[in-house]
Design an enzyme around this catalytic site. Sequence first.
Site: not given
Ligand SMILES: *Cc1c(COP(=O)(O)O)cnc(C)c1O
Length: 411
Positions: A143, A236, A265
Site C-alpha cells: 500500500f 516507504d 503521517k
Molecule cells: C498512509 C500511507 C500512504 C499514503 O499516505 P497519504 O497521506 O494517505 O497519501 C502511503 N504509504 C503507506 C505505507 C501508508 O501507510
Amino acid sequence: MSLSLQDEYIKRESLYGAQNYSPLSVVLERGEGVYLWDVDGNKYLDMVSAYSAVSHGHSHPELIKTIQDQAQKLAITSRAFYTEPFANFLQSLSKVSGFESVLTMNTGAEAVETAIKAARRWGYFTKGIPENKAEIIVADGNFHGRTTTIVGFSSDKSYKDGFGPFSSGFVEAKYCWSECDINESIASFKKMINKNTCAVLVEPIQGEAGIRVPQDGWLLKLRELCTSNNVLLILDEIQSGLGRTGKLFAYQHENIKPDGLILGKALGGAMLPISAFLSSKEVMDHFNAGSHGSTFGGNPLATKVASRALELLYEDNLIENSHILGDYFKSKLKSIDNKIIKDVRGKGLWIGMELNESEVNAKDLCLMLLNEGILCKETHKTVIRFAPPLMITKDQLDSAIKKITKVVRSI
Ligand SMILES: *Cc1c(COP(=O)(O)O)cnc(C)c1O
C-alpha cells in the site's frame, strides 16, 4: 435526543459526501492526548491514531503554540520564495535522519510519487537506462497511496477497479512474512531485476495489508540484492517511520540503510499534512528547477510544526516508549490466549491481532470495543490494528488491555 445528534451528522455526511469510507458510527468532536470525545461527551481511547499519524497525541500543547505563533506570522508562501521555517526543517530532518537531502510534499502519496520520479531520473541519467524503459519492483500486498499511478501497481482489486488505464513500469515480487521462505522471496525480486530496473520500492512492515512483519534478515538480504545489482532500495516508512515501530525508522531493526526514504503521517505532529522524500545528493540532484513541485509543499506553517514535532519525538521520549510499551502490549495480547485469536504480531506500538474468521469478524469486534470506549480499526475483515499515540502511559495501556481481554473473553 443525544443519539440523534450523532445520527444527524452521519446522515448529513452521507447525503452530501462521497461514500469512499465506511466509518464507525461515532461523531468525534475533541481530542487530547490519547483520548477522543464524541459530540455527546463520551470519551474514547484512540487506538487508530489516524493510521499512525497521531504519534504525539491529540492537541499537543507545544504544537498548538507553534501553530498559533507561526500562523500569526506567515503560513503560506509557495516555493517561489525562501523562508526560515523551511530551511531549518530541511536541516533538522537531514540531521536526524542521516540523509543528505530532503524534498517536501504534503501527503504520503505525493511523496511516493516523488520517490518514483527520483528513481526514474536516477535510472535514466546515472544508470543509463534507455528512455521510458525504467522499471520499479514492488511487493505483493503493498500500500503506497491512492494516485492513479500508485493504485495501478496495487494487488488489491478494490483500490484499482475501474480506475485504469494505469502507468507501466512496475513489476511485482513476493513479500516475505510469517512462514515465508526468505530465499524464495529474495529470488522472486532477483528474477524481476534486469538492466532497466531502477528501484525496489517496499514497506519494511506492510501496514494496510494487516501489519505484515517480514522475517528477520529479509530486509538485509533485499539490501544486498539491490546493492549488488545497482538498484536503488526505496522504503516507504510513511506509517512505520518516526518511532512507530520502537526505532526512529523500521529499517534500523535490520541495521541497513535504504537509498531513498519516504515519510508522512506523523511528520506533521498530528496537526498538518506534510510528507517528504529523503535521499542522497546523487539521487536528489537529478531534480532541477521546474522538474517537480507542489504549491503547499514546504510551507512555513507545516514545516515549523514538523520541526517542533521532530524535537518532541525525543523530548517526549516517544521512540523508547513505543519500544517498551509495544513489547509489553504485544505480550499481554498474546497471553489472552483465546480461540478467537489466531495471531498477534507487530513492532513497537503497532500491533495486528488476527482473528479466526470462523469465530468473529474484525469489524464486529471493533464495534464491541467501541462500546467499551476503545477506538480501533479492522483491516481485511480478519485483522484488528492497535496503534495508540506513542505518548500513551502504562496505566492507560493497562486499562485498554483489561477492556480488550474482557471483550475477547465475552465472545
Ligand atoms: C498512509 C500511507 C500512504 C499514503 O499516505 P497519504 O497521506 O494517505 O497519501 C502511503 N504509504 C503507506 C505505507 C501508508 O501507510
